[in-house]
Enzyme design. Structure first.
Site, PDB file in Angstrom:
ATOM      1  CD  GLU A   1      42.951  29.521 -13.123  1.00  0.00           C
ATOM      2  OE1 GLU A   1      43.115  30.318 -12.026  1.00  0.00           O
ATOM      3  OE2 GLU A   1      42.109  30.293 -13.641  1.00  0.00           O
TER       4      GLU A   1
ATOM      5  CG  HIS B   1      39.149  31.465  -5.318  1.00  0.00           C
ATOM      6  ND1 HIS B   1      40.357  30.975  -4.683  1.00  0.00           N
ATOM      7  CD2 HIS B   1      39.046  32.057  -6.619  1.00  0.00           C
ATOM      8  CE1 HIS B   1      40.826  31.001  -5.815  1.00  0.00           C
ATOM      9  NE2 HIS B   1      40.115  31.393  -6.509  1.00  0.00           N
TER      10      HIS B   1
ATOM     11  NE  ARG C   1      37.535  28.986  -8.633  1.00  0.00           N
ATOM     12  CZ  ARG C   1      37.600  30.115  -9.095  1.00  0.00           C
ATOM     13  NH1 ARG C   1      36.971  31.193  -9.153  1.00  0.00           N
ATOM     14  NH2 ARG C   1      38.616  30.284 -10.354  1.00  0.00           N
TER      15      ARG C   1
ATOM     16  CG  HIS D   1      36.229  34.368  -6.916  1.00  0.00           C
ATOM     17  ND1 HIS D   1      37.297  34.911  -6.249  1.00  0.00           N
ATOM     18  CD2 HIS D   1      36.586  34.112  -7.721  1.00  0.00           C
ATOM     19  CE1 HIS D   1      37.756  35.120  -7.507  1.00  0.00           C
ATOM     20  NE2 HIS D   1      37.065  34.546  -8.027  1.00  0.00           N
TER      21      HIS D   1
ATOM     22  NE  ARG E   1      33.761  32.631 -11.887  1.00  0.00           N
ATOM     23  CZ  ARG E   1      34.656  32.830 -11.909  1.00  0.00           C
ATOM     24  NH1 ARG E   1      35.562  33.202 -12.611  1.00  0.00           N
ATOM     25  NH2 ARG E   1      35.586  33.259 -10.883  1.00  0.00           N
TER      26      ARG E   1
END
Ligand code: SIN
Length: 526
Positions: free
Chosen positions: A106, A227, A276, A337, A372
């Site tokens: 990811e 997100h 992200r 998110h 994160r």
């Protein structure tokens, strides 16, 4: 234990033979929290050639200079063993055709290190396994449909117990109290502070608000992760929105604008799999520049068979909204998110309030910094709950009498929730500036003045949401730089000279004013 996701149930299971009694209190049913909704998976250095050090480097880079390096080291070194324990408990992760754990990638990861289950139903499988284990553990008592209202404190300011708002039979509410020697907060995040979020409806920041009112320090609230690829359902859609996992991009999907340009190429060396915050900002920039309310995710080339096997949940959800990812582009936009900040804890999950511990999304252990790394959150809950269970039994306080709380409850009317969410999204969302943050502060103050007639669950939740929103907006206002998920259009640069530290929030005794302290810029990572 307050909360019943991966963090709460892991702590309960590990403590059950170490203390006289474990009580799990949860606001809804056991499976209602965020863990159940996790799609991508759980990150750990489990694959051939991968190392905790490489996982650490990726975590620190994503955290944009605001991680606590010691906490990240704990996460990545204890992570693989913690995941193996989860497997031993009965969690069925996906395997490849050689029978090896199937690992994917990811955003921000330079290795395939995300273990997943049921394709894209990782959280649901973990939650199932944990609930099954709790059901086999008679030492754990569970109270469902009980909102934790406040901590009761002893003379020394430490934990003496907990007050509860219980939804009774036939929806009749009641209040209750539990005297106890320690409280572990594992109550999840604050997503419902914003108008669109991937979080379920129970994510109303209760644990953070309870901790703040009890004298705990909240840290880094301004770092709320948006997100990048949340399915766009139209301008009027509110509340929990469908997540299109980053793992879809990990398997080859890519972002395009309305002209079909792959705009992530050239923005970052990892392109569509950049951390992200980088992807969310690039999407927002494109949305603003082109005056469109969303961008597109193209995953058509993955094909029907692959979609059905690897992402069955996302496929079904998208189709239920009239979009078939096998033949259609998926409309996506960033939405709230994950709260990277929360109740400040040390490396063993201890807050500054004696007897109060925190783990999972409600906590700020220092592992996430300003942003994160994908799939590090389930891991954080696992690792730090194990750590709490290691130290808590030896640190148990005596059962102490609670002292009277001189404050009046000051409950906020549930009806202000919608306006609060609109203000937070418009002014404290992906893109922030001083003017908007000031306006948000004033409007939130005004909304907080609208008192509730009765102390029902709705007004308690709204009070918690407003409390945390005000603290978040103030923290975002103080941090005059752009770092990780905190994007100030009026301060576009990262400023390590003034801001390589943390923003701490406390509540004064008896009054709802906030203080901020810039923590020393210790070893905060990359
Ligand atoms: C996702 O599947 O994209 C979400 C995973 C995460 O938030 O860690």
């Amino acid at each position: 234990m307050i909360g019943s996701g991966i963090a709460g149930l892991t702590a309960a299971l590990r403590l059950r033979n170490e203390v006289d009694k474990v009580l799990v209190v949860t606001k809804d049913v056991l499976a209602a929290g965020s863990t159940q909704w996790a799609q991508g998976g759980i990150a750990a250095a489990l694959g051939p050639g991968d190392t905790p050090h490489e996982h650490e480097v990726d975590t620190l880079v994503a955290g944009a200079g605001a991680c606590d390096r010691a906490a990240v080291e704990v996460l990545v070194t204890e992570g693989p063993e913690a995941v193996r324990e989860l497997i031993a408990l009965g969690t069925n992760f996906d395997h490849d055709h050689h029978g090896e754990l199937s690992l994917t990638r990811e955003g921000g990861h330079h290795r395939d290190r995300i273990a997943h289950a049921g394709g894209d139903a990782t959280g649901a499988e973990i939650q199932r396994a944990l609930i099954a284990a709790v059901e086999q553990a008679p030492e754990i008592e569970v109270i469902q449909h009980a909102l934790a209202v406040d901590l009761m404190l002893a003379e020394d300011g430490g934990v003496a117990g907990l007050t509860l708002h219980v939804m009774g039979e036939g929806q009749r509410d009641g209040v209750g109290a539990v005297l106890c020697r320690a409280v572990v907060l594992a109550s999840g995040g604050l997503g419902q502070v914003f108008a669109q979020t991937t979080n379920p409806s129970v994510s109303t920041g209760d644990g953070m608000a309870v901790a703040l009112r009890a004298g705990a320090v909240l840290r880094d609230l301004e770092f709320v992760q948006f997100h990048p690829t949340v399915m766009y359902l139209g301008p009027d859609s509110r509340g929990q929105q469908p997540l299109i996992s980053e793992a879809v991009r990990g398997e080859g999907a890519f972002l395009v604008d309305f002209e079909g340009n792959r705009f992530m190429q050239g923005v970052h060396e990892l392109a569509d799999l950049a951390p992200r915050d980088v992807v969310a900002k690039a999407i927002m920039r494109r949305m603003i520049d082109s005056d469109h309310p969303h961008m597109w995710l193209d995953a058509r080339h993955l094909g029907a068979a692959f979609w059905e096997r690897r992402f069955p949940t996302i496929l079904a959800t998208a189709r239920s909204h009239g979009v078939d990812p096998v033949t259609d582009l998926i409309p996506v936009a960033p939405a709230c998110h994950y709260a990277s900040g929360g109740v400040r804890t040390d490396l063993w999950g201890r807050s500054n309030v004696p007897g109060l511990y925190a783990t999972g999304e409600v906590a700020c252990s220092g592992v996430h910094g300003a942003n994160r790394l994908a799939s590090n959150s389930l891991l954080e809950g696992l690792v730090f709950s194990r750590r709490i269970a290691t130290v808590l039994p030896a640190e148990l306080r005596p059962l102490l009498p609670p002292v009277a709380d001189p404050r009046t409850p000051g409950l906020v009317a549930g009806g202000v929730r919608r306006e609060m969410q609109e203000v937070m999204t418009a002014r404290v969302g992906v893109l922030r500036n001083a003017e908007g943050l000031d306006e948000a502060g004033l409007r939130l103050d005004k909304l907080a003045g609208q008192s509730a007639g009765a102390g029902d669950q709705e007004s308690w939740e709204t009070t918690n949401l407003i409390t945390i929103s005000a603290a978040l907006a103030a923290a975002a206002s103080l941090r005059e730089e752009t770092r990780g998920s905190h994007w100030r259009e009026d301060f576009p640069e990262r400023d390590d000279a003034d801001f390589a530290g943390h923003v701490d929030v406390v509540m004064d005794d008896g009054a709802s004013t906030l203080e901020f302290a810039r923590a020393p810029a210790s070893d905060v990572g990359a």
